[in-house]
Motif scaffolding. Structure first.
Motif, PDB file in Angstrom:
ATOM      1  N   UNK A   1      -6.772 -10.495   5.270  1.00  0.00           N
ATOM      2  CA  UNK A   1      -6.994  -9.704   4.068  1.00  0.00           C
ATOM      3  C   UNK A   1      -6.803  -8.209   4.220  1.00  0.00           C
ATOM      4  N   UNK A   2      -6.509  -7.735   5.423  1.00  0.00           N
ATOM      5  CA  UNK A   2      -6.321  -6.307   5.666  1.00  0.00           C
ATOM      6  C   UNK A   2      -4.820  -6.041   5.826  1.00  0.00           C
ATOM      7  N   UNK A   3      -4.286  -5.153   5.031  1.00  0.00           N
ATOM      8  CA  UNK A   3      -2.856  -4.850   5.074  1.00  0.00           C
ATOM      9  C   UNK A   3      -2.553  -3.937   6.260  1.00  0.00           C
ATOM     10  N   UNK A   4      -1.726  -4.418   7.185  1.00  0.00           N
ATOM     11  CA  UNK A   4      -1.347  -3.664   8.379  1.00  0.00           C
ATOM     12  C   UNK A   4       0.164  -3.535   8.438  1.00  0.00           C
ATOM     13  N   UNK A   5       0.646  -2.541   9.161  1.00  0.00           N
ATOM     14  CA  UNK A   5       2.072  -2.338   9.362  1.00  0.00           C
ATOM     15  C   UNK A   5       2.438  -2.721  10.781  1.00  0.00           C
ATOM     16  N   UNK A   6       3.429  -3.592  10.924  1.00  0.00           N
ATOM     17  CA  UNK A   6       3.878  -4.029  12.247  1.00  0.00           C
ATOM     18  C   UNK A   6       4.540  -2.857  12.969  1.00  0.00           C
TER      19      UNK A   6
END
Length: 80
Positions: A43-48
């Motif tokens: 549920x947490x938006x992260x950037x690769x």
């Protein structure tokens, strides 16, 4: 709001903090994403920040840690 599909269950293989940021590595064999992709992790938006056939890495800012449950993540935890 996240409206996508869960496509993999991963395992946090690394959780390191350096200069206020937390760097994580999620092992998810067969999950492919390009560097720079936005990935919802539990549920947490992260950037690769890095990606290969074994999983991907991301960096969590102090703000993300303060406002989400990611501050409780430890190596070995499973995430989706």
């Amino acid at each position: 709001m996240f409206t996508g599909l869960v496509t993999a269950i991963g395992t946090l293989s690394r959780v390191d903090t350096e200069q206020g940021n937390t760097h994580i590595r999620i092992a998810a064999t067969g999950f492919a994403c390009p560097v720079g992709a936005s990935i919802a992790v539990s549920g947490i938006c992260l950037t690769a920040t890095a990606s290969d056939a074994e999983g991907f890495s991301a960096t969590l800012s102090p703000e993300t840690l303060a406002r989400t449950v990611a501050s409780y993540w430890r190596a070995g935890d499973r995430v989706n």
